[in-house]
Design an enzyme around this catalytic site. Structure first.
Site, PDB file in Angstrom:
ATOM      1  N   PHE A 521       0.833  -1.195   0.000  1.00  0.00           N
ATOM      2  CA  PHE A 521       0.000   0.000   0.000  1.00  0.00           C
ATOM      3  C   PHE A 521       0.872   1.250   0.000  1.00  0.00           C
ATOM      4  O   PHE A 521       1.860   1.325   0.736  1.00  0.00           O
ATOM      5  CB  PHE A 521      -0.882   0.062   1.252  1.00  0.00           C
ATOM      6  CG  PHE A 521      -1.912  -1.018   1.353  1.00  0.00           C
ATOM      7  CD1 PHE A 521      -3.186  -0.835   0.857  1.00  0.00           C
ATOM      8  CD2 PHE A 521      -1.606  -2.222   1.964  1.00  0.00           C
ATOM      9  CE1 PHE A 521      -4.144  -1.817   0.971  1.00  0.00           C
ATOM     10  CE2 PHE A 521      -2.558  -3.225   2.084  1.00  0.00           C
ATOM     11  CZ  PHE A 521      -3.832  -3.018   1.572  1.00  0.00           C
ATOM     12  N   ASP A 522       0.488   2.215  -0.822  1.00  0.00           N
ATOM     13  CA  ASP A 522       1.028   3.552  -0.623  1.00  0.00           C
ATOM     14  C   ASP A 522       0.359   4.110   0.624  1.00  0.00           C
ATOM     15  O   ASP A 522      -0.788   3.762   0.929  1.00  0.00           O
ATOM     16  CB  ASP A 522       0.719   4.426  -1.834  1.00  0.00           C
ATOM     17  CG  ASP A 522       1.156   5.860  -1.637  1.00  0.00           C
ATOM     18  OD1 ASP A 522       2.317   6.070  -1.270  1.00  0.00           O
ATOM     19  OD2 ASP A 522       0.319   6.763  -1.822  1.00  0.00           O
ATOM     20  N   LYS A 523       1.047   4.972   1.362  1.00  0.00           N
ATOM     21  CA  LYS A 523       0.456   5.510   2.592  1.00  0.00           C
ATOM     22  C   LYS A 523      -0.460   6.700   2.314  1.00  0.00           C
ATOM     23  O   LYS A 523      -1.665   6.653   2.584  1.00  0.00           O
ATOM     24  CB  LYS A 523       1.546   5.934   3.589  1.00  0.00           C
ATOM     25  CG  LYS A 523       0.964   6.526   4.886  1.00  0.00           C
ATOM     26  CD  LYS A 523       2.053   7.085   5.786  1.00  0.00           C
ATOM     27  CE  LYS A 523       2.537   8.444   5.308  1.00  0.00           C
ATOM     28  NZ  LYS A 523       1.558   9.535   5.506  1.00  0.00           N
TER      29      LYS A 523
END
Length: 831
Positions: A521-523
């Site tokens: 996941f990108d944050k």
């Protein structure tokens, strides 16, 4: 694996040499894609740089490569064209496969694929063949073109050219009966699309009457024979056409096997069994066409979401106009409880809007007017979602005035429909496998049948008995159910996903979602809200919280920094209606903070380094420890000093989404235990967010190329990995994952184009639904393969040992119908 090598001019206007990072980034992005074998730069005889891509068109389409490469700098539009055509006249999956082969043999066509649902995807070299020629070739195959769904890039450039010449821009080329290139519109036969079904029923009726009359001893035998022959005509009408086309092209399809078996039955005098074969085979085709139509209608329903007309407001009056006539900048009126006609921004009124048709959100979303209508045209996509509306969504009880930001053909709904239709024309890995299997299986069956014809030489029976057995085996071994088992499931799965607010671009990502071992996941904006929030207000000494907030809001209201916006927004929310002191003389101190004056007293707001350099009292050790504790939680700190008095400290953080923790737990419950987070923020911030939502492997301080390397490493460790992000900044990492998943695609053209899977709503909560649907699709595909291959495995030995051709036909066609209706269960899937 078939590969094509394409020499592609690379546009490098701002790059000093081929060693520039942009070049390596482009190569890395493309090489990470499934189906791309190798990418490299080479120079021609004129020393001009070219990008050479070796790829498998069965796995990745040329259009996908164009999209990725264009975003990084390679211009492919001038060399290659893309067509997506809706046609009438494709009767079943084998007919579609025949059309595919004919189109692929055309000089200049890079790749072609025809789906049983009536969509044809073509990729071609513009220098070798024109669109007009391709259109003519499609019609020569006996198909009726309903409409063209153009590639967005092509449409935009065409519009620019025609506008420059003073012509009216064209939208999708709806098929017209007034075209100069006249052609037949048989729409499938004399009874239209139902011709094959009606012919099948006539075939069955003649068979039944002939069979009944065969028991009437007073009638001559030729009466029943004439009825059987007539039954052959109607049952074999389409079968002969398709078998002839295939044999002429050097292919042996199931239709040819069935025709041989029917002719063999007639030679043996078993006219009734041959007619039964043709009746059930043609009836099976018709039922298959009906069932596929059900799945197709689920997708076609998207087209019915948008209203055909809009109420345009002009010079104080409103008029009803077709949505195709709306131009960017027009103002339309949306009445209460009516569908919204176009993508745009609310400039007057407030209401709640049901966005479920586009995003899948179950709760209506509040919309309010945008306070600067004049600036909308500059960058409409950057405007907050609370001001934006989409065509096809449903207005609530309020009346709205909306400024149009996209033409009808460019709306989010139109793009969604086009991309879903393109997804129909993409083969899944399982379908590619079954196609290859059939390619070798059918000739093997023919060899077996030839051998069985000579069984009378080995066992004590007549040649006619051996020939009958061979024909029965021919029917039993025909893989009709296998041919339709995967396409029907993929179509149903893609249609169900679209209704749930998830765009899955074809069978490959649909299947791959179900085999994921890990998720990255990108944050920012994915697991978090994507904007800083004021989370902590800590006072020092005897300072009241209200005093601290008033001073901070007064000073930060003069700044345009994102952190200042958060302080002002959330500070005012905490304080409510109140008076604020007047600040002035704001001065920004780069990398440290700001200073201003309130009633001639200097106010400093910033990080700890600011107060080490600023005049006046320095930070005490106790205050420093307080700052370190807050920063240890991953928060940004802002210390406030009024004169020589430290008022307190503010903590800000990009907070996790409300549903992030719940979604992470659901994913773990589904067996996805390796979940990692990738972010450019410092490691302390990454650790803090990860701890709050339940991710145990956060990685911080990553540049875009570092994210790519992290995904590559994860694929080496786990095998199949998805990257979840916004589809823009994360595009390189997505390209190197098994499946790229973009969030908030309803408001992002780039996300719609780049991702393999697009979550239309800006919510991560639909991710478990998408993965669950994929797993269910995989399960149904496996069931269908077992049913289809199991029936063949059962019937072949049974017919060898004496099972009649009639029972073989019933089992053969019955399994075909079963697998199609089994696939339709996906349309009712619930998470």
């Amino acid at each position: 694996m078939k590969k094509l090598t394409l020499d592609i001019p690379v546009i490098l206007p701002d790059i000093p040499d081929l060693k520039d990072k942009c070049v390596s980034r482009l190569i890395g992005t493309l090489e990470g894609r499934d189906g791309v074998d190798r990418v490299h730069i080479k120079t021609d005889e004129n020393e001009k740089p070219k990008l050479c891509i070796h790829f498998d068109p069965e796995t990745i389409s040329l259009r996908k490569i164009k999209t990725i490469a264009q975003q990084t700098g390679a211009k492919l539009h001038d060399l290659f064209g893309h067509m997506l055509v809706k046609v009438n006249g494709i009767r079943h999956s084998r007919h579609a496969r025949s059309i595919t082969r004919q189109l692929r043999d055309v000089n200049g066509v890079v790749d072609a694929y025809s789906s049983a649902t009536g969509w044809i995807r073509l990729e071609y070299k513009k220098g070798d063949i024109s669109r007009e020629k391709l259109t003519k070739i499609i019609r020569e195959t006996g198909l009726d073109i309903e409409k063209f769904s153009e590639e967005l890039q092509d449409v935009k450039e065409n519009n620019e050219e025609t506008n420059g010449k003073g012509k009216k821009p064209e939208t999708d080329h709806e098929h017209s009966h007034k075209e100069e290139d006249s052609h037949d519109h048989d729409h499938g036969g004399i009874f239209g699309e139902k011709t094959e079904l009606i012919f099948s029923l006539i075939c069955g009726s003649l068979l039944g009457i002939g069979f009944g009359l065969s028991y009437v001893s007073t009638l001559p035998g030729w009466v029943s024979l004439a009825l059987y022959v007539s039954s052959y005509f109607f049952g074999g009408f389409y079968l002969v056409q398709e078998a002839y086309t295939e044999v002429k092209a050097g292919n042996f399809e199931i239709d040819f096997l069935m025709l041989v078996a029917a002719i063999g039955a007639a030679i043996l005098g078993e006219w009734a069994e041959g007619a039964l074969l043709l009746f059930l085979f043609s009836l099976g085709h018709s039922l298959e066409h009906y069932a596929m139509g059900r799945a197709r209608d689920a997708i076609k329903g998207l087209s019915d979401l948008a209203p055909k007309t809009a109420l345009r407001k002009k010079d104080g009056t409103t008029e009803e106009v077709p949505v195709e006539e709306l131009q960017v900048g027009d103002v339309i009126v949306i009445k209460p409880n009516s569908k919204i006609s176009a993508d745009g921004v609310v400039i007057n009124g407030e209401s709640s809007v049901n966005q479920a048709p586009i995003t899948g959100e179950s709760v209506p979303v509040d919309k309010m007017e945008y306070d600067d209508p004049e600036s909308i045209d500059e960058d409409a996509d950057s405007i907050d979602d609370k001001h934006r509306v989409f065509a096809g969504t449903i207005n609530g009880n309020g009346s709205l005035e909306v400024k149009v930001t996209k033409l009808s053909k460019d709306s989010t709904l139109s793009r969604l429909i086009k991309l879903v239709n393109e997804a129909e024309a993409q083969k899944s890995p399982t379908q590619q496998f079954t196609d290859k299997f059939e390619k070798y299986f059918v000739p093997s069956v023919l060899v077996l049948v030839v051998i069985l014809n000579f069984a009378f030489l080995v066992i004590d029976e007549s040649f006619s008995a051996s020939f009958y057995r061979a024909m029965a085996v021919l029917v039993a071994a025909s893989p009709c159910a296998l041919a339709i088992s995967t396409p029907s499931a993929v179509l149903s799965g893609v249609g169900r996903a679209a209704r749930g607010g998830v765009l899955i671009k074809g069978g490959r990502p649909l299947e791959n979602l179900g085999i994921l071992k890990a998720l990255a996941f990108d944050k920012t904006g994915t697991l978090t809200e994507g904007e800083p929030r004021l989370t902590d207000v800590i006072t020092f000494g005897d300072t009241e919280e209200n005093e601290l907030l008033k001073v901070a809001v007064a000073v930060e209201s003069l700044s345009d920094h994102p952190l200042a916006d958060a302080v002002v927004r959330d500070g005012k929310e905490k304080l409510g209606e109140t008076d604020f002191p007047e600040a002035e003389d704001l001065e920004s101190i780069t990398g440290r903070g700001v200073k201003a004056t309130i009633k001639d007293i200097t106010v400093y707001i910033g990080n700890a380094e600011l107060f080490e350099e600023a005049d006046g009292i320095k930070l005490s050790e106790d205050l420093k420890r307080s700052v370190e504790e807050l920063e240890g939680e991953g928060k940004t700190t802002m210390i406030v000093r009024h004169g020589d008095r430290y008022l307190g400290m503010l903590g800000l953080m990009d907070t996790p989404r409300e549903d992030a923790k719940e979604v992470i737990q659901k994913l773990r419950d589904m067996g996805l235990t390796h979940l990692i987070m990738l972010t450019g923020d410092n490691q302390r911030v990454a650790d803090a967010v990860a701890k709050e939502i339940g991710i145990d492997d956060p990685k911080g301080n990553l540049l875009p190329e570092d994210k790519v390397e992290a995904v590559k490493k994860l694929r080496e460790e786990e095998g199949d990995v998805a990257m979840v992000g916004d589809g823009v900044n994360d595009a390189p990492a997505m390209a190197n994952s098994t499946v790229g998943i973009a969030m908030g695609a309803a408001g992002s053209d780039v996300a719609l184009e780049t991702a393999d899977v697009a979550l239309m709503a800006d919510k991560i909560s639909v991710l478990p639904f998408a993965i669950g649907l994929s797993r269910k699709t995989k399960s149904i595909i496996k069931q269908n393969l077992w049913i289809s291959l199991g029936m063949v495995a059962l019937l072949v030995p049974a017919t060898i040992f004496g099972l009649s051709m009639g029972w073989a036909v019933i089992g053969h066609e019955g399994s075909t119908v079963v697998v199609v209706f089994n696939a339709l269960r996906l349309l009712a899937y619930k998470s």
